[in-house]
Design a protein around this motif. Structure first.
Motif, PDB file in Angstrom:
ATOM      1  N   ASP A 120       0.831  -1.211   0.000  1.00  0.00           N
ATOM      2  CA  ASP A 120       0.000   0.000   0.000  1.00  0.00           C
ATOM      3  C   ASP A 120       0.864   1.259   0.000  1.00  0.00           C
ATOM      4  O   ASP A 120       0.577   2.224  -0.717  1.00  0.00           O
ATOM      5  CB  ASP A 120      -0.919   0.015   1.226  1.00  0.00           C
ATOM      6  CG  ASP A 120      -2.053  -0.989   1.121  1.00  0.00           C
ATOM      7  OD1 ASP A 120      -2.339  -1.444  -0.006  1.00  0.00           O
ATOM      8  OD2 ASP A 120      -2.642  -1.320   2.169  1.00  0.00           O
ATOM      9  N   GLU A 124       1.145   4.097  -3.032  1.00  0.00           N
ATOM     10  CA  GLU A 124       0.887   5.510  -2.748  1.00  0.00           C
ATOM     11  C   GLU A 124       2.064   6.371  -3.167  1.00  0.00           C
ATOM     12  O   GLU A 124       1.885   7.428  -3.803  1.00  0.00           O
ATOM     13  CB  GLU A 124       0.603   5.676  -1.254  1.00  0.00           C
ATOM     14  CG  GLU A 124       0.313   7.112  -0.828  1.00  0.00           C
ATOM     15  CD  GLU A 124      -0.991   7.651  -1.400  1.00  0.00           C
ATOM     16  OE1 GLU A 124      -1.092   8.881  -1.555  1.00  0.00           O
ATOM     17  OE2 GLU A 124      -1.899   6.838  -1.690  1.00  0.00           O
ATOM     18  N   THR A 129      -2.008   4.066  -6.664  1.00  0.00           N
ATOM     19  CA  THR A 129      -3.146   3.560  -5.885  1.00  0.00           C
ATOM     20  C   THR A 129      -4.411   3.471  -6.729  1.00  0.00           C
ATOM     21  O   THR A 129      -5.146   2.469  -6.676  1.00  0.00           O
ATOM     22  CB  THR A 129      -3.399   4.463  -4.659  1.00  0.00           C
ATOM     23  OG1 THR A 129      -2.209   4.516  -3.861  1.00  0.00           O
ATOM     24  CG2 THR A 129      -4.529   3.916  -3.823  1.00  0.00           C
ATOM     25  N   GLU A 130      -4.671   4.480  -7.546  1.00  0.00           N
ATOM     26  CA  GLU A 130      -5.881   4.480  -8.363  1.00  0.00           C
ATOM     27  C   GLU A 130      -5.822   3.448  -9.480  1.00  0.00           C
ATOM     28  O   GLU A 130      -6.857   3.095 -10.065  1.00  0.00           O
ATOM     29  CB  GLU A 130      -6.123   5.872  -8.948  1.00  0.00           C
ATOM     30  CG  GLU A 130      -6.457   6.931  -7.893  1.00  0.00           C
ATOM     31  CD  GLU A 130      -6.766   8.279  -8.515  1.00  0.00           C
ATOM     32  OE1 GLU A 130      -6.700   8.381  -9.759  1.00  0.00           O
ATOM     33  OE2 GLU A 130      -7.077   9.223  -7.757  1.00  0.00           O
ATOM     34  N   LEU A 131      -4.611   2.959  -9.791  1.00  0.00           N
ATOM     35  CA  LEU A 131      -4.455   1.971 -10.852  1.00  0.00           C
ATOM     36  C   LEU A 131      -4.330   0.557 -10.297  1.00  0.00           C
ATOM     37  O   LEU A 131      -4.131  -0.392 -11.058  1.00  0.00           O
ATOM     38  CB  LEU A 131      -3.212   2.286 -11.696  1.00  0.00           C
ATOM     39  CG  LEU A 131      -3.149   3.659 -12.365  1.00  0.00           C
ATOM     40  CD1 LEU A 131      -1.818   3.817 -13.103  1.00  0.00           C
ATOM     41  CD2 LEU A 131      -4.315   3.860 -13.321  1.00  0.00           C
ATOM     42  N   ASP A 133      -6.176  -1.829  -9.303  1.00  0.00           N
ATOM     43  CA  ASP A 133      -7.018  -2.922  -9.783  1.00  0.00           C
ATOM     44  C   ASP A 133      -7.031  -3.033 -11.304  1.00  0.00           C
ATOM     45  O   ASP A 133      -7.697  -3.916 -11.849  1.00  0.00           O
ATOM     46  CB  ASP A 133      -8.449  -2.740  -9.275  1.00  0.00           C
ATOM     47  CG  ASP A 133      -8.532  -2.811  -7.756  1.00  0.00           C
ATOM     48  OD1 ASP A 133      -7.791  -3.624  -7.174  1.00  0.00           O
ATOM     49  OD2 ASP A 133      -9.310  -2.035  -7.161  1.00  0.00           O
ATOM     50  N   ARG A 134      -6.287  -2.156 -11.968  1.00  0.00           N
ATOM     51  CA  ARG A 134      -6.225  -2.205 -13.432  1.00  0.00           C
ATOM     52  C   ARG A 134      -5.291  -3.320 -13.874  1.00  0.00           C
ATOM     53  O   ARG A 134      -4.226  -3.536 -13.282  1.00  0.00           O
ATOM     54  CB  ARG A 134      -5.710  -0.867 -13.970  1.00  0.00           C
ATOM     55  CG  ARG A 134      -6.667   0.311 -13.848  1.00  0.00           C
ATOM     56  CD  ARG A 134      -7.460   0.536 -15.115  1.00  0.00           C
ATOM     57  NE  ARG A 134      -6.617   0.760 -16.277  1.00  0.00           N
ATOM     58  CZ  ARG A 134      -6.148   1.969 -16.647  1.00  0.00           C
ATOM     59  NH1 ARG A 134      -6.404   3.049 -15.921  1.00  0.00           N
ATOM     60  NH2 ARG A 134      -5.428   2.080 -17.737  1.00  0.00           N
ATOM     61  N   GLN A 143       3.618   3.870 -17.494  1.00  0.00           N
ATOM     62  CA  GLN A 143       2.930   3.380 -16.294  1.00  0.00           C
ATOM     63  C   GLN A 143       3.429   1.990 -15.906  1.00  0.00           C
ATOM     64  O   GLN A 143       3.622   1.696 -14.731  1.00  0.00           O
ATOM     65  CB  GLN A 143       1.421   3.359 -16.537  1.00  0.00           C
ATOM     66  CG  GLN A 143       0.779   4.738 -16.596  1.00  0.00           C
ATOM     67  CD  GLN A 143      -0.670   4.689 -17.037  1.00  0.00           C
ATOM     68  OE1 GLN A 143      -1.061   3.846 -17.860  1.00  0.00           O
ATOM     69  NE2 GLN A 143      -1.481   5.585 -16.499  1.00  0.00           N
TER      70      GLN A 143
END
Length: 260
Positions: A120, A124, A129-131, A133-134, A143
């Protein structure tokens, strides 16, 4: 010394890829390894990583002969990031980063410490963090290289080996990647050895440079000492001009075209 190389050499059949390498890397240093193609840069990294065996000489990691480490023990000290980073697979980003925790897991795939907290934190720090689950194959090349860096960060190494990590990145993502490394090093005091083709990036970020030619050390020193027209000619057989960077006075390389 984090890395001590004494008389190291590597032979493949009749080809001597490396010979007579004497070199030391202090804990916390950032070294750039430079030189033309075929000069032995990647081979040197593989020897330090323990993925290739020495033909002669000795390499010590943290004061201990590299041959005395188990593979898992060595992976708790050293992480390696290759130039192609990660393949475009369909695994979620979080799962890929969690793979970096393998050295701390038992045979059941569990670890005593809470590796999820480490993952985690790394997500961060790298803005992933926003990616999380991609799937990896839905990300851009820049990326994916950030995810590759997150995976080795989750490994919590003391020594990071990089083999041309910016090769497939555009100039924006090259600079972004190197700045991420720089911040990680400042916050965690890790040692970095990076094979780099871009001499200007190497000069901007590395403390010292090792220049290899035909498997032997040709030049070694701080960027101000190594980045001279004479040394560039010796290493790469090209004519150049050296100018000062306007922000920090570090030497920057300009190539000269040959005239008929």
């Amino acid at each position: 010394m984090m890395v001590s190389v004494a008389g190291a050499g590597k032979t493949y059949g009749d080809h001597r890829a490396l010979q007579h390498i004497y070199w030391q890397v202090k804990e916390g240093d950032w070294w750039g390894v430079v030189g033309p193609n075929g000069s032995g840069k990647s081979t040197l990294l593989q020897l330090i990583a323990g993925t290739e065996s020495l033909s002669e000489g000795q390499i010590s990691i943290d004061g201990r002969d590299i041959r005395s480490y188990s593979r898992k023990d060595l992976s708790r000290i050293i992480a390696v990031l290759q130039q192609d980073g990660l393949p475009a697979i369909s695994y979620p980003v979080r799962d890929v980063v969690e793979m970096g925790r393998y050295p701390y897991q038992n045979w059941l795939g569990r670890e005593s410490a809470d590796g999820a907290l480490v993952v985690d934190r790394v997500l961060e720090e790298l803005g992933l963090t926003e990616l999380a689950d991609r799937p990896l194959d839905s990300l851009s090349g820049g990326q994916r290289q950030r995810v590759a860096l997150a995976k080795v960060m989750a490994q919590e190494p003391r020594l990071l080996l990089l083999d041309e990590p910016t090769t497939f990145l555009d100039v924006h993502h090259q600079l972004q990647f190197m700045e991420l490394l720089s911040r990680w090093r400042q916050h965690n005091a890790i040692t970095i050895v990076a094979v780099l083709h871009d001499l200007n990036l190497a000069t901007q970020f590395c403390d010292q440079l090792l220049g290899l030619r035909v498997g032997k050390p040709a030049v070694i020193g701080v960027p101000h000492t190594l980045m001279t027209e004479a040394h560039i000619e010796e290493l790469f057989q090209v004519s150049s001009a050296i100018v000062k960077h306007p922000d920090n006075d570090l030497p920057q390389l300009l190539l000269r075209r040959k005239t008929e």
